[in-house]
Scaffold this active site. Sequence first.
Site, mmCIF file in Angstrom:
data_model
loop_
_atom_site.group_PDB
_atom_site.id
_atom_site.type_symbol
_atom_site.label_atom_id
_atom_site.label_comp_id
_atom_site.label_asym_id
_atom_site.label_seq_id
_atom_site.Cartn_x
_atom_site.Cartn_y
_atom_site.Cartn_z
ATOM 1 N N HIS A 1 -13.036 2.659 -1.019
ATOM 2 C CA HIS A 1 -12.691 3.729 -1.966
ATOM 3 C C HIS A 1 -12.956 5.080 -1.312
ATOM 4 O O HIS A 1 -13.926 5.222 -0.574
ATOM 5 C CB HIS A 1 -13.535 3.605 -3.250
ATOM 6 C CG HIS A 1 -13.031 4.426 -4.388
ATOM 7 N ND1 HIS A 1 -13.375 5.749 -4.551
ATOM 8 C CD2 HIS A 1 -12.197 4.118 -5.403
ATOM 9 C CE1 HIS A 1 -12.780 6.218 -5.642
ATOM 10 N NE2 HIS A 1 -12.044 5.250 -6.171
ATOM 11 N N GLU B 1 -9.579 -1.702 -8.675
ATOM 12 C CA GLU B 1 -8.322 -2.450 -8.704
ATOM 13 C C GLU B 1 -8.539 -3.961 -8.586
ATOM 14 O O GLU B 1 -7.746 -4.751 -9.078
ATOM 15 C CB GLU B 1 -7.393 -2.014 -7.552
ATOM 16 C CG GLU B 1 -7.155 -0.527 -7.423
ATOM 17 C CD GLU B 1 -6.130 -0.006 -8.403
ATOM 18 O OE1 GLU B 1 -5.815 -0.718 -9.359
ATOM 19 O OE2 GLU B 1 -5.662 1.127 -8.207
HETATM 20 N N1 COA Z 1 -9.910 -3.411 4.509
HETATM 21 C C1 COA Z 1 -10.263 -3.345 5.805
HETATM 22 N N2 COA Z 1 -10.753 -2.232 6.390
HETATM 23 C C2 COA Z 1 -10.887 -1.144 5.624
HETATM 24 C C3 COA Z 1 -10.536 -1.141 4.270
HETATM 25 C C4 COA Z 1 -10.043 -2.333 3.709
HETATM 26 N N3 COA Z 1 -9.698 -2.407 2.426
HETATM 27 N N4 COA Z 1 -10.757 0.084 3.744
HETATM 28 C C5 COA Z 1 -11.231 0.838 4.745
HETATM 29 N N5 COA Z 1 -11.305 0.088 5.881
HETATM 30 C C6 COA Z 1 -11.805 0.524 7.176
HETATM 31 C C7 COA Z 1 -10.729 1.307 7.915
HETATM 32 O O1 COA Z 1 -9.944 0.456 8.697
HETATM 33 C C8 COA Z 1 -11.572 2.250 8.733
HETATM 34 O O2 COA Z 1 -12.038 1.538 9.849
HETATM 35 P P1 COA Z 1 -12.244 2.271 11.289
HETATM 36 O O3 COA Z 1 -13.436 3.173 11.079
HETATM 37 O O4 COA Z 1 -12.492 1.148 12.233
HETATM 38 O O5 COA Z 1 -10.987 3.039 11.557
HETATM 39 C C9 COA Z 1 -12.775 2.553 7.832
HETATM 40 O O6 COA Z 1 -12.874 1.421 6.955
HETATM 41 C C10 COA Z 1 -12.598 3.814 6.985
HETATM 42 O O7 COA Z 1 -11.297 3.821 6.411
HETATM 43 P P2 COA Z 1 -10.631 5.087 5.696
HETATM 44 O O8 COA Z 1 -9.184 4.822 5.442
HETATM 45 O O9 COA Z 1 -10.992 6.307 6.468
HETATM 46 O O10 COA Z 1 -11.426 5.094 4.337
HETATM 47 P P3 COA Z 1 -11.054 5.917 3.067
HETATM 48 O O11 COA Z 1 -12.291 6.002 2.290
HETATM 49 O O12 COA Z 1 -10.354 7.158 3.389
HETATM 50 O O13 COA Z 1 -9.973 4.950 2.341
HETATM 51 C C11 COA Z 1 -8.898 3.535 0.778
HETATM 52 C C12 COA Z 1 -10.048 4.538 1.036
HETATM 53 C C13 COA Z 1 -8.963 3.045 -0.680
HETATM 54 C C14 COA Z 1 -7.554 4.202 1.031
HETATM 55 C C15 COA Z 1 -9.095 2.319 1.732
HETATM 56 O O14 COA Z 1 -10.378 1.763 1.549
HETATM 57 C C16 COA Z 1 -8.016 1.284 1.574
HETATM 58 O O15 COA Z 1 -6.939 1.401 2.166
HETATM 59 N N6 COA Z 1 -8.288 0.183 0.785
HETATM 60 C C17 COA Z 1 -7.331 -0.871 0.638
HETATM 61 C C18 COA Z 1 -6.275 -0.512 -0.379
HETATM 62 C C19 COA Z 1 -6.760 -0.637 -1.785
HETATM 63 O O16 COA Z 1 -7.624 -1.406 -2.170
HETATM 64 N N7 COA Z 1 -6.172 0.155 -2.594
HETATM 65 C C20 COA Z 1 -6.403 0.065 -3.986
HETATM 66 C C21 COA Z 1 -5.259 -0.612 -4.688
HETATM 67 S S1 COA Z 1 -4.874 -2.216 -4.234
#
Ligand code: COA
Length: 357
Positions: free
Chosen positions: A248, A303
């Site tokens: 998140h 979610e």
């Molecule tokens: N699965 C695997 N790795 C994940 C992850 C996930 N769900 N969420 C974050 N990471 C990892 C990223 O790959 C990144 O790794 P790195 O440091 O090796 O590059 C690190 O964690 C940080 O990711 P980042 O995108 O910068 O975190 P954020 O806080 O900006 O992103 C979300 C938040 C929600 C966009 C992200 O967690 C995500 O894409 N989640 C999956 C999608 C999701 O659940 N959405 C909700 C509706 S289904």
Amino acid sequence: MFQKGLKDVVAVHTKIASVEGDIGELRYRGVLVGELINEHSFEEIAYFLWNGKFPDENESFTLQDGRDLPPHVKKIIDALPPETPLMDAMRTAISAYVHESFTNQSIEQQALHLTAALPVIIARHYRNANGLLIIEPDPALSHTANYLWMLTGTKPSDVHVESLETYLKLTMEHGMNASTFAARVTISTESDLTAAVTSALGTMKGPLHGGAPSAVIELLEEIGTIENIRPIIEQKLQTGERIMGFGHRIYKTEDPRSIILRDKCENLSGKDGWLDLATAAEKEIIALLETYKPGRKLYTNVEYYAAAIMRAINMPPELFTPTFSAARMVGWTAHAIEQLSDNTIFRPQSVYIGKKS
Ligand code: COA
């Protein structure tokens, strides 16, 4: 100062909700959501978010006014092609709330009215689109029970009503998210509540915001059985795929809403195999994320268990974002009222970086 996407920029002072990402706390008007949801109905929490107090004991407060859609709104919904996506149908119907008998009411009355109307609008278009007869609202039913009744045409079980209502209460409000910001920007021009909510619905439609709990459903469907959790998740993490329903932007510890929904799922566990799979998968996926992404603090987001609960109550995936919107209507309208109470039009700057001739 330039901040792409206004990330971390404080644009508003609010008394409606606080979201503390580091400690995993969500409060509505200063009260932890976990405390509120056990003691109060959706209707009471809506009143609390709008007014900062609960209805008096002798004040009968319901979300009935507004369930009876104006005839022209019914006609507009019925005229839409069946393939019109629900979010577009909702935006179109809400934008028609410009008739005098509506706009002559106070903004607080309008907020109540639109909150009561949105589930009726969703159910009407959903049933039209699926060639089903329209079900009239039942005044004996609560806001949540009536929504399920109008969607399905059968009286919902208590356990289904309670599960959905928990989700609705937890998603009514969440600070300065994109759709709430859109509502505040629109009302800050002193337009009207209808316009503010129409903007919010247009913003909620996007997959980056309205979310896709259906992606979690797909993941759990792909996993299928408890034995498949580890091999499928490991394969995804090894190829750099993100696991849907985890991580998140704000919460760097467990999302408090997810904890509450998980408890709800555990209470339901055994009644639906999906919930057993979801609870087992969570533990294993968090452990695997810590192995493959150490220190990133990745936990389930709202979610994940929302998807499990929606699946357990047989809510079709196309209704997930509309249902989320029906809950968030309370937050949008509370913020619009707050914005008008001390208004300054939103007008940030832009820096021209194109050519000059
Ligand atoms: N699965 C695997 N790795 C994940 C992850 C996930 N769900 N969420 C974050 N990471 C990892 C990223 O790959 C990144 O790794 P790195 O440091 O090796 O590059 C690190 O964690 C940080 O990711 P980042 O995108 O910068 O975190 P954020 O806080 O900006 O992103 C979300 C938040 C929600 C966009 C992200 O967690 C995500 O894409 N989640 C999956 C999608 C999701 O659940 N959405 C909700 C509706 S289904």
